[in-house]
Design a protein around this motif. Structure first.
Motif, PDB file in Angstrom:
ATOM      1  N   TRP A  17       0.740  -1.111   0.024  1.00 48.77           N
ATOM      2  CA  TRP A  17      -0.118  -0.204  -0.151  1.00 48.77           C
ATOM      3  C   TRP A  17       1.071   1.316   0.021  1.00 48.77           C
ATOM      4  N   PHE A  18       1.881   1.266   0.972  1.00 48.64           N
ATOM      5  CA  PHE A  18       2.830   2.417   0.882  1.00 48.64           C
ATOM      6  C   PHE A  18       3.549   2.450  -0.595  1.00 48.64           C
ATOM      7  N   GLU A  19       3.764   1.422  -1.301  1.00 52.51           N
ATOM      8  CA  GLU A  19       4.407   1.507  -2.387  1.00 52.51           C
ATOM      9  C   GLU A  19       3.610   1.992  -3.584  1.00 52.51           C
ATOM     10  N   LYS A  20       2.120   1.974  -3.386  1.00 50.12           N
ATOM     11  CA  LYS A  20       1.156   2.679  -4.100  1.00 50.12           C
ATOM     12  C   LYS A  20       1.008   4.012  -4.180  1.00 50.12           C
ATOM     13  N   VAL A  21       1.127   4.504  -2.648  1.00 44.75           N
ATOM     14  CA  VAL A  21       1.037   5.877  -2.372  1.00 44.75           C
ATOM     15  C   VAL A  21       2.306   6.760  -3.127  1.00 44.75           C
ATOM     16  N   LEU A  22       3.345   5.969  -2.867  1.00 43.90           N
ATOM     17  CA  LEU A  22       4.836   6.467  -3.601  1.00 43.90           C
ATOM     18  C   LEU A  22       4.533   6.805  -4.981  1.00 43.90           C
ATOM     19  N   VAL A  23       3.955   5.742  -5.723  1.00 49.29           N
ATOM     20  CA  VAL A  23       3.942   5.800  -6.986  1.00 49.29           C
ATOM     21  C   VAL A  23       3.004   6.911  -7.598  1.00 49.29           C
ATOM     22  N   SER A  24       1.868   7.025  -6.735  1.00 49.85           N
ATOM     23  CA  SER A  24       0.928   7.874  -7.154  1.00 49.85           C
ATOM     24  C   SER A  24       1.495   9.338  -6.995  1.00 49.85           C
ATOM     25  N   MET A  25       2.112   9.596  -5.691  1.00 51.70           N
ATOM     26  CA  MET A  25       2.645  10.949  -5.433  1.00 51.70           C
ATOM     27  C   MET A  25       3.969  11.279  -6.666  1.00 51.70           C
ATOM     28  N   ASN A  26       4.772  10.305  -6.936  1.00 55.56           N
ATOM     29  CA  ASN A  26       5.538  10.657  -8.005  1.00 55.56           C
ATOM     30  C   ASN A  26       5.090  10.967  -9.415  1.00 55.56           C
ATOM     31  N   GLU A  27       4.080  10.356  -9.591  1.00 58.58           N
ATOM     32  CA  GLU A  27       3.439  10.577 -10.980  1.00 58.58           C
ATOM     33  C   GLU A  27       2.925  11.877 -10.962  1.00 58.58           C
ATOM     34  N   ALA A  28       2.291  12.405  -9.797  1.00 56.78           N
ATOM     35  CA  ALA A  28       1.672  13.674  -9.764  1.00 56.78           C
ATOM     36  C   ALA A  28       2.850  14.881  -9.813  1.00 56.78           C
ATOM     37  N   LEU A  29       3.687  14.473  -9.108  1.00 57.02           N
ATOM     38  CA  LEU A  29       4.957  15.629  -9.010  1.00 57.02           C
ATOM     39  C   LEU A  29       5.557  15.812 -10.376  1.00 57.02           C
ATOM     40  N   PHE A  30       5.956  14.487 -10.962  1.00 56.01           N
ATOM     41  CA  PHE A  30       6.806  14.477 -11.946  1.00 56.01           C
ATOM     42  C   PHE A  30       6.191  15.431 -13.154  1.00 56.01           C
ATOM     43  N   LYS A  31       4.742  15.515 -13.125  1.00 57.37           N
ATOM     44  CA  LYS A  31       4.102  16.395 -14.174  1.00 57.37           C
ATOM     45  C   LYS A  31       4.546  17.848 -13.981  1.00 57.37           C
ATOM     46  N   GLU A  32       4.988  18.310 -12.667  1.00 56.45           N
ATOM     47  CA  GLU A  32       4.892  19.583 -12.306  1.00 56.45           C
ATOM     48  C   GLU A  32       6.412  19.813 -12.358  1.00 56.45           C
ATOM     49  N   GLN A  33       7.428  18.771 -12.033  1.00 56.60           N
ATOM     50  CA  GLN A  33       8.911  19.129 -11.692  1.00 56.60           C
ATOM     51  C   GLN A  33       9.544  19.902 -13.085  1.00 56.60           C
ATOM     52  N   GLY A  34       8.960  19.608 -14.173  1.00 58.73           N
ATOM     53  CA  GLY A  34       9.463  20.208 -15.373  1.00 58.73           C
ATOM     54  C   GLY A  34       9.621  21.610 -15.390  1.00 58.73           C
ATOM     55  N   ALA A  35       8.663  22.350 -14.715  1.00 61.00           N
ATOM     56  CA  ALA A  35       8.523  23.854 -14.645  1.00 61.00           C
ATOM     57  C   ALA A  35       9.730  24.355 -13.627  1.00 61.00           C
ATOM     58  N   LEU A  36      10.240  23.162 -12.688  1.00 58.74           N
ATOM     59  CA  LEU A  36      11.373  23.828 -11.820  1.00 58.74           C
ATOM     60  C   LEU A  36      12.777  23.490 -12.172  1.00 58.74           C
ATOM     61  N   LEU A  37      12.916  22.510 -13.286  1.00 58.22           N
ATOM     62  CA  LEU A  37      14.344  22.495 -13.784  1.00 58.22           C
ATOM     63  C   LEU A  37      14.947  23.720 -14.513  1.00 58.22           C
ATOM     64  N   GLU A  38      16.113  23.823 -13.999  1.00 57.75           N
ATOM     65  CA  GLU A  38      16.719  24.859 -14.836  1.00 57.75           C
ATOM     66  C   GLU A  38      18.024  24.518 -15.444  1.00 57.75           C
ATOM     67  N   ASP A  39      18.489  25.156 -16.541  1.00 57.49           N
ATOM     68  CA  ASP A  39      19.665  24.876 -17.093  1.00 57.49           C
ATOM     69  C   ASP A  39      20.819  25.646 -16.734  1.00 57.49           C
ATOM     70  N   HIS A  40      21.627  25.010 -15.896  1.00 54.35           N
ATOM     71  CA  HIS A  40      22.764  25.725 -15.160  1.00 54.35           C
ATOM     72  C   HIS A  40      24.030  24.950 -15.799  1.00 54.35           C
ATOM     73  N   GLY A  41      23.607  24.020 -16.633  1.00 59.06           N
ATOM     74  CA  GLY A  41      24.974  23.416 -17.518  1.00 59.06           C
ATOM     75  C   GLY A  41      25.853  22.509 -16.318  1.00 59.06           C
ATOM     76  N   HIS A  42      26.548  21.683 -16.728  1.00 57.72           N
ATOM     77  CA  HIS A  42      27.391  20.903 -15.851  1.00 57.72           C
ATOM     78  C   HIS A  42      28.446  21.555 -14.979  1.00 57.72           C
ATOM     79  N   ILE A  43      27.957  22.122 -13.907  1.00 58.65           N
ATOM     80  CA  ILE A  43      28.940  22.934 -12.950  1.00 58.65           C
ATOM     81  C   ILE A  43      29.557  22.025 -11.882  1.00 58.65           C
ATOM     82  N   TYR A  44      28.782  20.945 -11.457  1.00 62.01           N
ATOM     83  CA  TYR A  44      29.364  20.184 -10.180  1.00 62.01           C
ATOM     84  C   TYR A  44      29.795  18.629 -10.791  1.00 62.01           C
ATOM     85  N   PRO A  45      30.633  18.231 -10.396  1.00 60.32           N
ATOM     86  CA  PRO A  45      30.767  16.920 -10.785  1.00 60.32           C
ATOM     87  C   PRO A  45      30.186  15.797  -9.955  1.00 60.32           C
TER      88      PRO A  45
END
Length: 329
Positions: A17-45
């Protein structure tokens, strides 16, 4: 793509049941994460820890995350495998960045919320692996390397420092990822063969609940190895993974890799951390940590009967006859 789960037993069984909750949460947040990603290039190793199962990779990750100023995936962040930006920001706010490990684990699994996690679901998703078996060379064409690069760069940027991972699957593509992200670094941990083999045998008994069930990562040679007896399977698993990882690391620039013995790390962890610091400094000159006087660790030497020792050594010879290419290791 649904992930093929390992067969686990007893205390290691997952709460479905916990696994199902996590899957649902990740699918919902994945759709929104794109707006938060920034293109800073390969700064850190990024630093990726490789080795056979039960070779000391967990201890290495605990040492590095405890005593070097790096970002790492803890057990909290790992629950956000498709939306790590959310996990990192919440973890920073709720748990903070600095943490010294309790140096406890059970077959690579840690309990405390701030302890390092392998981030297996993340690697399965981004590398398009259905399970833990190495894929053929052509599989690299299916991986979206640009997308993975953006995610890893954003992970480092959110930490504002280099990040360390245990990346068994990525190790099969070490040469490629170094082409895409030139600051990518790898370390390989090697353990005494008999201690390593006996520990994998114990993993099969405890984690899988059946000594005849394969445990953990599967090399390209798995289909042939699985037809052998248990001792040859385990011997072959260690040798095959080392062969596959070393073939990849041979193509990685010298400045991007280091090799260690587990026993040496236990005896002198400060020297191990110093070498890691120098490796990362090569790709990030601002990375100059003060290495503390870390106390040695007691080496875990498996209790072995002469009978088991003989079985593993004979099995190793048998595997080398079947796979003569492993001899060069």
């Amino acid at each position: 793509m649904k992930r093929e789960e390992q067969k686990l037993s007893g205390e290691f069984l997952k709460d479905q049941w916990f696994e199902k909750v996590l899957v649902s949460m990740n699918e919902a947040l994945f759709k929104e994460q794109g707006a938060l990603l920034e293109d800073h290039g390969h700064i850190y190793p990024t630093l990726h820890i490789l080795g056979a199962p039960r070779s000391g990779t967990t201890l290495a990750s605990q040492l590095i995350s405890s005593f070097l100023p790096v970002g790492y995936i803890n057990n909290f962040i790992a629950t956000y495998w498709k939306a790590p930006v959310y996990g990192i920001e919440l973890s920073k706010k709720l748990l903070g960045l600095e943490y010294v490990s309790n140096f406890k684990s059970s077959f690579g699994r840690t309990d405390a919320i701030r302890e390092p996690h392998e981030f297996g679901y993340f690697w399965n998703y981004h590398l398009k692996y259905p399970g833990l078996q190495q894929q053929e060379k052509e599989h690299e064409k299916e991986i979206d390397w640009e997308d993975l690069s953006i995610i890893l760069n954003n992970i480092c940027y959110r930490f504002d420092r280099p990040a360390v991972f245990k990346s068994f699957l990525l190790g099969f593509h070490a040469a490629k990822v170094c082409q895409v992200m030139p600051k990518t670094c790898f370390i390989y941990i090697k353990r005494n063969f008999l201690d390593n083999a006996l520990s994998i045998l114990k993993l099969r008994k405890k984690l899988n609940g059946d000594v005849n069930t394969w445990g953990s990562i599967k090399p390209l040679q798995y289909e042939r190895l699985k037809e052998l007896d248990v001792y040859a399977q385990i011997s072959g698993q260690i040798l095959a993974l080392e062969y596959e990882y070393f073939n990849q690391l041979d193509k990685v620039p010298q400045k991007n890799k280091l090799f260690f013995r587990h026993e040496d790390i236990c005896e002198d962890p400060a020297s191990f951390l110093g070498e890691i610091g120098e490796l990362l400094n090569t790709h990030d000159t601002s990375f100059n940590p003060e290495i503390l006087n870390v106390q040695p660790f007691q080496k875990r030497i498996a209790e072995v009967s002469e009978g088991e020792k003989t079985k593993f050594l004979k099995a190793k010879d048998r595997v080398l006859q079947l796979f003569p290419e492993f001899e060069n290791l």
